[in-house]
Design an enzyme around this catalytic site. Sequence first.
Site, PDB file in Angstrom:
ATOM      1  N   VAL A  17       1.048  -3.552   3.858  1.00  0.00           N
ATOM      2  CA  VAL A  17       1.035  -4.853   4.539  1.00  0.00           C
ATOM      3  C   VAL A  17       2.326  -5.654   4.329  1.00  0.00           C
ATOM      4  CG1 VAL A  17      -1.484  -5.085   4.618  1.00  0.00           C
ATOM      5  CG2 VAL A  17      -0.220  -6.024   2.663  1.00  0.00           C
TER       6      VAL A  17
ATOM      7  N   TYR B 247      -3.217  -2.866 -10.436  1.00  0.00           N
ATOM      8  CA  TYR B 247      -3.034  -2.486  -9.032  1.00  0.00           C
ATOM      9  C   TYR B 247      -2.143  -3.509  -8.307  1.00  0.00           C
ATOM     10  CZ  TYR B 247      -4.369  -2.235  -4.089  1.00  0.00           C
ATOM     11  OH  TYR B 247      -4.339  -2.194  -2.722  1.00  0.00           O
TER      12      TYR B 247
ATOM     13  N   SER C 153       0.803  -1.241   0.000  1.00  0.00           N
ATOM     14  CA  SER C 153       0.000   0.000   0.000  1.00  0.00           C
ATOM     15  C   SER C 153       0.824   1.274   0.000  1.00  0.00           C
ATOM     16  CB  SER C 153      -0.944   0.022   1.202  1.00  0.00           C
ATOM     17  OG  SER C 153      -2.139  -0.622   0.884  1.00  0.00           O
TER      18      SER C 153
ATOM     19  N   LYS D  35       0.400   3.306  -2.966  1.00  0.00           N
ATOM     20  CA  LYS D  35      -0.768   4.197  -3.117  1.00  0.00           C
ATOM     21  C   LYS D  35      -0.339   5.662  -2.988  1.00  0.00           C
ATOM     22  CE  LYS D  35      -3.928   0.742  -1.115  1.00  0.00           C
ATOM     23  NZ  LYS D  35      -4.645   0.342   0.112  1.00  0.00           N
TER      24      LYS D  35
ATOM     25  N   TYR E  92      -4.348   3.147   8.014  1.00  0.00           N
ATOM     26  CA  TYR E  92      -5.545   2.318   8.200  1.00  0.00           C
ATOM     27  C   TYR E  92      -6.389   2.868   9.353  1.00  0.00           C
ATOM     28  CZ  TYR E  92      -2.454  -0.828   5.542  1.00  0.00           C
ATOM     29  OH  TYR E  92      -1.589  -1.362   4.619  1.00  0.00           O
TER      30      TYR E  92
HETATM   31  N1  GLU Z   1      -2.066  -5.266  -2.274  1.00  0.00           N
HETATM   32  C1  GLU Z   1      -2.637  -5.198  -0.957  1.00  0.00           C
HETATM   33  C2  GLU Z   1      -4.139  -5.347  -1.019  1.00  0.00           C
HETATM   34  O1  GLU Z   1      -4.787  -4.705  -1.788  1.00  0.00           O
HETATM   35  C3  GLU Z   1      -2.228  -3.940  -0.319  1.00  0.00           C
HETATM   36  C4  GLU Z   1      -2.826  -3.780   1.021  1.00  0.00           C
HETATM   37  C5  GLU Z   1      -2.029  -2.923   1.926  1.00  0.00           C
HETATM   38  O2  GLU Z   1      -0.807  -2.872   1.888  1.00  0.00           O
HETATM   39  O3  GLU Z   1      -2.709  -2.250   2.730  1.00  0.00           O
HETATM   40  O4  GLU Z   1      -4.715  -6.101  -0.298  1.00  0.00           O
END
Ligand code: GLU
Length: 314
Positions: free
Chosen positions: A268, A198, A73, A76, A250
Amino acid sequence: MTRNPQTGSEFSLAHLLDDIRDHVRPAFGRGKVADYIPELAGVNPRKFGMAVATLEGEDIGTGDCDEPFSLQSITKLFALILALNRGGDEVWMRVGKEPSGTPFNHLAILEAEQGAPRNPFVNAGALAVTDYLMGKTADVAGLMAGFIRFSGAVEGGAINDAVAASEITTAYKNRAIANILRAHETIDNEPNAVVDAYCRQCALEFSVRDLARAALPLAASGYSPRAGETIMAPRLVRRVNAVMMTCGMYESTGSFAYRVGLPAKSGVGGGIVAVAPGRGTIAVWSPELDRVGNSLVGTIALELFAQNSGWSIL
Ligand code: GLU
């Protein structure tokens, strides 16, 4: 030596990072490595790397600071920067700027709110940003890797194809989210194509040293001291840092602000990158996660860093 802006005393960043590495050791074993992406389950849970990049060009690391790890993430953040750089405020027509208070892959709230993602850091918002970037390039992950390398003037980094494939085969929730987004016309491309792009983006791997270097413009009003160029407008930097501060960790974003006091984004894979405006960036990696998905040891390390460096915006 670096000055603590709160106490006025001088300290060595290298000593502080080494002290933190020793201090966090007892916390190993209290979290759990992400295993819902099968390929991530095999990562050594005891890995720990931390790096700081400063506006003055200093670059200090400790532990496994040069070992690439799965950004997940954290990508992002770079996706948002790329989208804002290309489309400016147009991006906010697709995603909001409010904390969600729900897990990153929550579905119900998205459906209840007519496919309008709360922010670019929950999966719904990130899928919408990736879809936007797909309108600009056929290879979002490649574009992002190039941007990270340019911004940080770093050479490493790669897409881990096994991690990408592993997530693509198990991305049931992300496919559901993408389908809701498509049904509400938040995204333009086919849901499966958006999920694939993604997942490839999330599978990018860089070290914490490279990550701290690449994020440095967020601490320097958009200027990359390493590239010697402005890579984003100062007003966009403020916006990205604001969204990190309110949505980056989060459902623990509030308690992270309370404990650390810096805009940050986690993934994550166990990484966290934090921004100390006007001073530098700090990146940490430790794969064991707490119950909401943030690096447990990484959060402790950043808390210790903020306490001892005085680098906190609060
Ligand atoms: N690729 C992971 C997902 O979409 C990233 C989640 C994350 O790092 O929060 O579940």
